[in-house]
Design an enzyme around this catalytic site. Structure first.
Site, short mmCIF file in Angstrom:
data_model
loop_
_atom_site.label_atom_id
_atom_site.label_comp_id
_atom_site.label_asym_id
_atom_site.label_seq_id
_atom_site.Cartn_x
_atom_site.Cartn_y
_atom_site.Cartn_z
N LYS A 13 0.83 -1.22 0.00
CA LYS A 13 0.00 0.00 0.00
C LYS A 13 0.87 1.27 0.00
O LYS A 13 0.64 2.19 -0.79
CB LYS A 13 -0.93 0.02 1.23
CG LYS A 13 -1.86 -1.18 1.31
CD LYS A 13 -2.77 -1.13 2.52
CE LYS A 13 -2.05 -1.22 3.86
NZ LYS A 13 -1.34 -2.51 4.07
N ARG A 88 -9.60 0.59 8.62
CA ARG A 88 -9.18 -0.78 8.90
C ARG A 88 -10.24 -1.56 9.67
O ARG A 88 -10.04 -2.74 9.94
CB ARG A 88 -7.91 -0.75 9.75
CG ARG A 88 -6.61 -1.03 8.98
CD ARG A 88 -5.49 -0.81 9.95
NE ARG A 88 -4.27 -1.48 9.67
CZ ARG A 88 -3.20 -0.89 9.15
NH1 ARG A 88 -3.23 0.36 8.76
NH2 ARG A 88 -2.08 -1.56 9.03
N ARG A 123 11.96 -5.17 4.60
CA ARG A 123 11.48 -3.79 4.52
C ARG A 123 12.38 -2.84 5.31
O ARG A 123 12.79 -3.13 6.43
CB ARG A 123 10.05 -3.70 5.03
CG ARG A 123 9.56 -2.24 5.12
CD ARG A 123 8.07 -2.10 5.03
NE ARG A 123 7.36 -2.57 6.20
CZ ARG A 123 6.03 -2.47 6.34
NH1 ARG A 123 5.30 -1.94 5.36
NH2 ARG A 123 5.43 -2.92 7.42
N ARG A 156 11.26 -1.30 10.97
CA ARG A 156 10.12 -1.07 11.86
C ARG A 156 10.06 -2.14 12.95
O ARG A 156 10.25 -3.31 12.67
CB ARG A 156 8.82 -1.08 11.04
CG ARG A 156 8.44 0.30 10.55
CD ARG A 156 7.28 0.27 9.61
NE ARG A 156 6.09 -0.40 10.14
CZ ARG A 156 4.92 -0.41 9.53
NH1 ARG A 156 4.78 0.22 8.38
NH2 ARG A 156 3.89 -1.03 10.06
N ARG A 167 -0.34 -9.27 12.98
CA ARG A 167 -0.98 -8.24 12.15
C ARG A 167 -1.77 -8.86 11.00
O ARG A 167 -2.82 -8.36 10.60
CB ARG A 167 0.08 -7.26 11.64
CG ARG A 167 0.64 -6.42 12.80
CD ARG A 167 1.93 -5.72 12.42
NE ARG A 167 1.74 -4.79 11.34
CZ ARG A 167 2.68 -4.44 10.48
NH1 ARG A 167 3.88 -4.95 10.57
NH2 ARG A 167 2.43 -3.56 9.55
P1 ADP Z 1 2.23 -1.86 3.21
O1 ADP Z 1 2.22 -0.34 3.16
O2 ADP Z 1 1.03 -2.46 2.52
O3 ADP Z 1 2.42 -2.39 4.60
P2 ADP Z 1 4.78 -1.61 1.79
O4 ADP Z 1 4.44 -0.76 0.62
O5 ADP Z 1 5.57 -0.98 2.88
O6 ADP Z 1 3.48 -2.36 2.38
O7 ADP Z 1 5.55 -2.89 1.23
C1 ADP Z 1 6.06 -3.89 2.12
C2 ADP Z 1 7.43 -4.34 1.64
O8 ADP Z 1 7.31 -5.01 0.41
C3 ADP Z 1 8.41 -3.18 1.41
O9 ADP Z 1 9.71 -3.63 1.75
C4 ADP Z 1 8.29 -2.93 -0.11
O10 ADP Z 1 9.48 -2.36 -0.66
C5 ADP Z 1 8.04 -4.33 -0.63
N1 ADP Z 1 7.17 -4.37 -1.82
C6 ADP Z 1 6.10 -3.58 -2.11
N2 ADP Z 1 5.55 -3.94 -3.28
C7 ADP Z 1 6.26 -5.01 -3.74
C8 ADP Z 1 6.18 -5.85 -4.91
N3 ADP Z 1 5.23 -5.66 -5.82
N4 ADP Z 1 7.09 -6.84 -5.02
C9 ADP Z 1 8.06 -7.04 -4.08
N5 ADP Z 1 8.20 -6.29 -2.98
C10 ADP Z 1 7.31 -5.28 -2.80
P1 AMP Z 2 0.76 0.54 8.94
O1 AMP Z 2 1.87 1.56 8.89
O2 AMP Z 2 -0.40 0.92 8.08
O3 AMP Z 2 1.26 -0.86 8.69
O4 AMP Z 2 0.20 0.58 10.44
C1 AMP Z 2 1.03 0.23 11.53
C2 AMP Z 2 0.21 0.09 12.78
O5 AMP Z 2 -0.44 1.35 13.09
C3 AMP Z 2 -0.93 -0.92 12.73
O6 AMP Z 2 -0.50 -2.25 13.00
C4 AMP Z 2 -1.86 -0.39 13.82
O7 AMP Z 2 -1.36 -0.68 15.12
C5 AMP Z 2 -1.73 1.12 13.63
N1 AMP Z 2 -2.72 1.65 12.67
C6 AMP Z 2 -2.46 2.29 11.50
N2 AMP Z 2 -3.59 2.64 10.88
C7 AMP Z 2 -4.61 2.19 11.66
C8 AMP Z 2 -6.03 2.24 11.55
N3 AMP Z 2 -6.64 2.79 10.50
N4 AMP Z 2 -6.76 1.67 12.55
C9 AMP Z 2 -6.17 1.13 13.63
N5 AMP Z 2 -4.83 1.03 13.79
C10 AMP Z 2 -4.05 1.57 12.81
#
Ligand code: ADP
Ligand code: AMP
Length: 212
Positions: A13, A88, A123, A156, A167
């Site tokens: 995302k 969420r 990541r 993270r 999660r």
């Molecule tokens: P989210 O915001 O949904 O938690 P991220 O965008 O941070 O996910 O992506 C999670 C990890 O996967 C990051 O290390 C990112 O660089 C990697 N990633 C994202 N999209 C892809 C993809 N299409 N293929 C491989 N790795 C990806």
């Molecule tokens: P994210 O960066 O989107 O992966 O979110 C990291 C963490 O933040 C999640 O595991 C939750 O603990 C909290 N969080 C982020 N967005 C929300 C949301 N919309 N509702 C509840 N918790 C959230």
């Protein structure tokens, strides 16, 4: 154009939101990034959110709704916004509707759970602007340094395997129902997130009717 990016933790995302910001010239709003910033700044919100986040649990709805309503009302959102990681829960989605926050498209980025752990262990995120990288799939130009703002990349705390598993459980138990919610409203599109970053981006642009 008001968009929601839905998907499991690690689905991509944040990565896709960054690309869409450049393509569509509208801001991305990540509640996760906002909460991490609040923790780093030691604010009341940060103090309330920290334990939930460290455990991989969701932060209570009222805290999320408090920050999101104010944020989408800001002037940079007038032409649209991309919500990353929010709503969420059903309560959050219903509250957005009740506030009259119009949503045009909800893009569900789909990746099997078995792929997620590898993504999370690789990541790296920018401690300042929140940009997301991967040591293999999407490395920064300079090791450990954010391409966008030059700040240090960090791991993270909630990306350790046991927290990632928790999660994913939370996603399936509480967030995934939003696909039905937005599907019934005719706003859902589903995109395969288990392909190249560029491929997924093209599919998202097509799904929302934007120029590729
Ligand atoms: P989210 O915001 O949904 O938690 P991220 O965008 O941070 O996910 O992506 C999670 C990890 O996967 C990051 O290390 C990112 O660089 C990697 N990633 C994202 N999209 C892809 C993809 N299409 N293929 C491989 N790795 C990806
Ligand atoms: P994210 O960066 O989107 O992966 O979110 C990291 C963490 O933040 C999640 O595991 C939750 O603990 C909290 N969080 C982020 N967005 C929300 C949301 N919309 N509702 C509840 N918790 C959230």
């Amino acid at each position: 154009m008001n968009l929601i990016l839905l998907g499991a933790p690690g689905a991509g995302k944040g990565t896709q939101a960054e690309l869409l910001v450049k393509k569509l010239s509208i801001p991305a709003i990540s509640t996760g990034n906002m909460l991490r910033e609040a923790i780093a700044n030691g604010t009341e919100l940060g103090k309330k959110a920290k334990q939930f986040m460290d455990e991989g649990a969701l932060v209570p709805d009222e805290l999320i709704l408090g920050i999101i309503g104010d944020r989408v009302a800001q002037s940079d959102c007038a032409k649209g916004f991309i919500l990353d990681g929010v709503p969420r829960t059903l309560a959050q989605a219903e509250a957005l509707e009740a506030k009259g926050i119009r949503i045009d498209h909800v893009v569900s980025i789909e990746v099997d759970d078995s792929v997620i752990e590898g993504r999370m262990t690789g990541r790296r995120v920018c401690g300042k602007c929140g940009a997301s990288y991967h040591v293999v799939a999407n490395p920064p130009k300079v090791d450990g340094v954010c391409d966008s703002c030059g700040s240090e990349l960090v791991i993270r705390k909630d990306d350790k395997p046991e927290t990632v598993r928790k999660r994913l459980e939370v996603y399936h138990a509480t967030t995934e129902v939003l696909k039905d919610f937005y599907g019934k409203l005719g706003r859902l599109c589903v995109v395969n997130g288990d392909q190249s970053i560029e491929g997924a981006n093209e599919d998202i642009l097509k799904a929302i009717g934007a120029k590729v």
